[in-house]
Motif scaffolding. Structure first.
Motif, PDB file in Angstrom:
ATOM      1  N   SER A 489       0.820  -1.226   0.000  1.00  0.00           N
ATOM      2  CA  SER A 489       0.000   0.000   0.000  1.00  0.00           C
ATOM      3  C   SER A 489       0.848   1.267   0.000  1.00  0.00           C
ATOM      4  O   SER A 489       0.391   2.306   0.475  1.00  0.00           O
ATOM      5  N   ASP A 491       1.772   3.058  -2.536  1.00  0.00           N
ATOM      6  CA  ASP A 491       1.179   4.065  -3.422  1.00  0.00           C
ATOM      7  C   ASP A 491       0.009   4.768  -2.738  1.00  0.00           C
ATOM      8  O   ASP A 491      -0.147   5.987  -2.838  1.00  0.00           O
ATOM      9  N   VAL A 492      -0.780   3.981  -1.999  1.00  0.00           N
ATOM     10  CA  VAL A 492      -1.943   4.556  -1.303  1.00  0.00           C
ATOM     11  C   VAL A 492      -1.478   5.510  -0.207  1.00  0.00           C
ATOM     12  O   VAL A 492      -2.001   6.616  -0.066  1.00  0.00           O
ATOM     13  N   ILE A 493      -0.460   5.085   0.536  1.00  0.00           N
ATOM     14  CA  ILE A 493       0.057   5.934   1.623  1.00  0.00           C
ATOM     15  C   ILE A 493       0.626   7.234   1.039  1.00  0.00           C
ATOM     16  O   ILE A 493       0.361   8.322   1.550  1.00  0.00           O
ATOM     17  N   PHE A 495      -0.241   8.663  -1.750  1.00  0.00           N
ATOM     18  CA  PHE A 495      -1.371   9.458  -2.223  1.00  0.00           C
ATOM     19  C   PHE A 495      -2.043  10.191  -1.056  1.00  0.00           C
ATOM     20  O   PHE A 495      -2.301  11.392  -1.124  1.00  0.00           O
TER      21      PHE A 495
END
Lengths: 534, 534
Positions: A489, A491-493, A495
């Motif tokens: 995650s 990329d999510v973090i 973002f």
């Protein structure tokens, strides 16, 4: 409305399962690509069961092998390789002699490394001779198998499965460099999952955890070193880029010869992993007259079973004499599987045999101890039959297996190269006479055997499952479709962090803008006042 | 040498297992602390099986409850609570009415939150009345149980187990805020394990993964909000600091009502987790004459089974009329479990019943569709009997269950509050007439039923295992003994980094020192030369 056919799936499926249990259902067709040596021995029992259930079993093996021999349970298809039986046997004999040869750490390391390199080349060449054997491959293509059953430690079976587009079931104890964890997306924290060759338990001190993490580093190279040639072979043969990891990820089910009684409760088992540790310990058969007579003659002291496994049956004379001395110091009759020259000091209570029915002897109530090299099959047979062990590990996972038995108080470990005759004698007497060892192995045995289904039946069930359903895609974790960044995650973090920072930045700018406007207004309203006052 | 008693553990253990299977072995004693509602219904079947195997089963329950009633299978011990049956029934009725009441998102949220708060207080008070019932607790202490069998969603059972020092087996579908993952040390990556209430599948887009991660944040507060009062109660009662998480970590075995056919292949299963999804789908019993007559009279079109589960059997009249309209549009006979006022527009093909034998009806070959609220028991019964579903989820995990069935093409989901009569009619006709739905549910059913052992037998095995062996410490991962920093090896990484940096620093300093010495020497050798020249 289109009429839906009347059916009763629960009964239907139960019936199919029942029929299949009775061996009456139309059998499937399974292709077996085995790995030679002890790996083959427990796999063979699954093949016998599959045959009993009415399936057609085809085994492909090189013309020259150590243990893979024809049987009534399967059709055997062989292919030529550029080695003779004599060369293979000599090579194998040299391997065990190398392992038992004394020397400095560096000497031993270089010797084992050279042997490993030679063996790897041999295994790769064997695989090449299978894949590029046009006649055999045409036969396999035309045979329309339902499943490939293989040991992926030598990733030749997975290449064949991929070529034939047939779902595969793996049967293994593990892949030393940890590629099995990577290929199944199975978490493997170094904080409590001991690495191979470390001899750690699952409870490690700080420094042991440091060592455990450091041992992960060479694994990265080892995997590559051993599997890179197979990746190259797979890419050439399949005519598309394909690493061994890519191939292993495609397995439908992994049958792992593990059980938490021996192998520490390691973290997680992925949905398509099935634990079948102890599979080789089946119901014992009656002993032959020869062995029965020896066991009965042993009197109240009973017997000790001694085998260094299927791979080693002959050791250097100096070591053999030391061992013979030690064995003479106990009142038990010792059955020793040994094919070398008889040591001149062989005591009366030691009977040398070329082969012994290990599981059946261990199951005998007169058996007091088991001297073993610590191979996983032997150790599980020792646990299953509750026999305390003296372990003399030689190579591979044997050191770790031995440590596991010892850490549970069910056996003692000796270094076969360094031990004296007295060390061995003391160890043997201790595991026989100190009741603690028998109690501990009995407890392990009870836990191990208290299971809802025998590992052999479980293994057969999952091979049949894959055959019946053309794989097991519903057990494939979605993690396989994520890259490393996505899986964690990151990329999510990133973002979310960007959103938070941008929001803060915009809020800050807005505040600044408002402040400035306020100040400016004030400034403007004050200025004229000022100018007025002037 | 001390003589070791002759024994034959493999046969002995097999015999114990065999005897226990025949119900002949000396039975154990199991204490059950259940959770009321649908949670109780599938647990009861395990108790029946335990009783059949000769164990003594004691259930403790409040005097007033929804479903927990005396049975031949167990001894029931009740304790008084300060609510009457009427109050409980009214409270429960209001809960279902609240759920079905329309309104804005905010209105619904506030309503459900208030209800949740009220229910939590009721559950906590019930637990207090059990723990502080001196007479009952003395009886429990004196009873010497072998195991506590409980649903930890309401952590009253775990407190009792801790107080009695008896190993416990948990029976649950999951803990909504994810405390079950934390308590078992089970990895739970948000990248492919969908969070509850997100309605995600295991394959998520980037934005779905963002939502999935964000949904983890309220869980931190929710767990605390719900379980903090129980932690306080546990600490007071046990007279030592104890959180609910501490208690849950002590469970011997977690029996989870999950199966990868419905619940995505989520990552790992820890050694002490056993999956028993589909446990409530047992062999169907023959239908009573009344139901048999209705089913036979349905002709070639067959029947539709309609139930909103054990919790909801009555709905607002406006909604009931809409549903009646929709049901009248299909040629099937609809068996609707409904206890409310009969809608005036009830079509001829709809039979209202106060109760229906759900599993037995679903197992009938004439059943064409199942209209359900998406509770896990009902959904598993639908899968087990291969009946396509129309799902109208109401609360809890039902939205997620419904989405899971829909994502596999085995059913259609409707929003019960927003749907029109036409929506429902269309959905019902689609799942009945579009063969795809029947094919998909049949495939799921075949995968689900193709298992080596029925989940009920598996559950019973593990309860007996814990009773026989006084727990299952060999399944407890060592991760429980590590803190967060140790688990993630952060201390080891910091140490290795420090070692590397220190080595670099020392090397650098050494280099600098050498350089300086060289320069200094040069300087010194040059200087005198200079002074000489002067």
């Amino acid at each position: 409305m289109a009429p839906v056919p009347a059916s009763h799936p629960q009964v239907a499926v139960t019936l199919v399962l029942l029929l299949s249990m009775l061996g009456l259902a139309a059998g499937g067709k399974v292709l077996v690509v085995p790995v030679d040596g002890s790996h083959w021995l427990s796999m063979r029992e699954v093949l016998d069961s599959l045959k009993e259930k009415g399936h057609e079993v085809v085994v492909v093996a090189p013309e020259v092998s150590l243990y893979i021999k024809p049987s009534k349970s399967f059709v055997m298809k062989t292919y030529p390789i550029p080695f003779t039986q004599e060369e293979l046997d000599r090579d194998f004999h040299e391997f065990t002699q190398d392992t038992l040869k004394e020397g400095s750490f560096l000497e031993r390391f270089v010797r084992i490394y050279q042997r490993f390199e030679k063996n790897s080349a041999l295994l790769l060449s064997t695989c090449e001779h299978l894949l590029y054997n046009k006649e055999l491959m045409r036969y396999l293509e035309e045979s329309k198998f339902d499943a490939v059953f293989t040991d992926p430690v030598i990733p030749c079976g997975p290449i064949v499965a991929e070529h034939l587009s047939v779902p595969s079931v793996y049967f293994l104890r593990g892949i030393p460099c940890g590629l099995d964890f990577e290929a199944t997306q199975c978490p493997n924290p170094p904080s409590y999952v001991p690495r191979i060759f470390t001899e750690h338990t699952d409870h490690m001190s700080f420094l042991q955890r440091v060592k455990n993490l450091v041992f992960d580093v060479p694994n990265l190279f080892l995997c590559n070193f051993f599997f890179q040639p197979f990746s190259k072979l797979a890419s050439e043969f399949l005519q598309r880029d394909m690493t061994v990891l890519d191939l292993l990820r495609k397995a439908s089910v992994w049958l792992l010869r593990l059980d938490f009684v021996l192998d520490y409760p390691r973290p997680p088992v992925m949905p398509n992993m099935v634990l079948i540790g102890g599979i080789s310990c089946t119901q014992e058969k009656p002993l032959s007259k020869e062995f029965e007579a020896i066991v009965n003659a042993s009197g109240e002291h009973g017997i000790v079973v001694f085998s260094l496994g299927s791979m080693v049956s002959d050791i250097p004379m100096k070591k053999a004499r030391e061992i013979a001395d030690a064995l003479g110091s106990v009142p038990q009759t010792v059955l020793w599987r040994y094919t070398g020259k008889v040591p001149s000091n062989l005591p009366q209570n030691v009977k040398l045999v070329k082969w012994l029915p290990q599981n059946d002897l261990l199951a005998h109530p007169k058996t007091r101890a088991f001297i073993t090299h610590g191979g996983s099959h032997g150790v599980y047979e020792g646990i299953c039959n509750a026999v305390p062990m003296v372990l003399m590990p030689l190579f591979g996972d044997q050191m770790d297996n031995a440590k596991r038995v010892e850490s549970r108080g069910a056996g003692l470990t000796l270094n076969i190269l360094e031990m004296t005759s007295e060390d061995m004698s003391n160890a043997l007497k201790t595991v026989i006479n100190d009741k603690k060892y028998k109690e501990n192995i009995k407890r392990l045995s009870e836990l191990h055997l208290d299971r809802p289904i025998h590992p052999l039946d479980l293994a057969v069930h999952w091979v049949e499952f894959v055959m019946r359903h053309k794989g097991a895609p519903h057990l494939r974790p979605a993690a396989h479709d994520l890259n490393w960044i996505q899986y964690h995650s990151l990329d999510v973090i990133a973002f979310l962090l960007a959103v938070v920072l941008l929001s803060l930045f915009i809020s800050f700018k807005c505040c600044m803008f408002c402040c400035r406007r306020c100040c400016f207004k004030k400034g403007r309203t004050r200025k004229p006042a000022k100018s007025k006052s002037h």
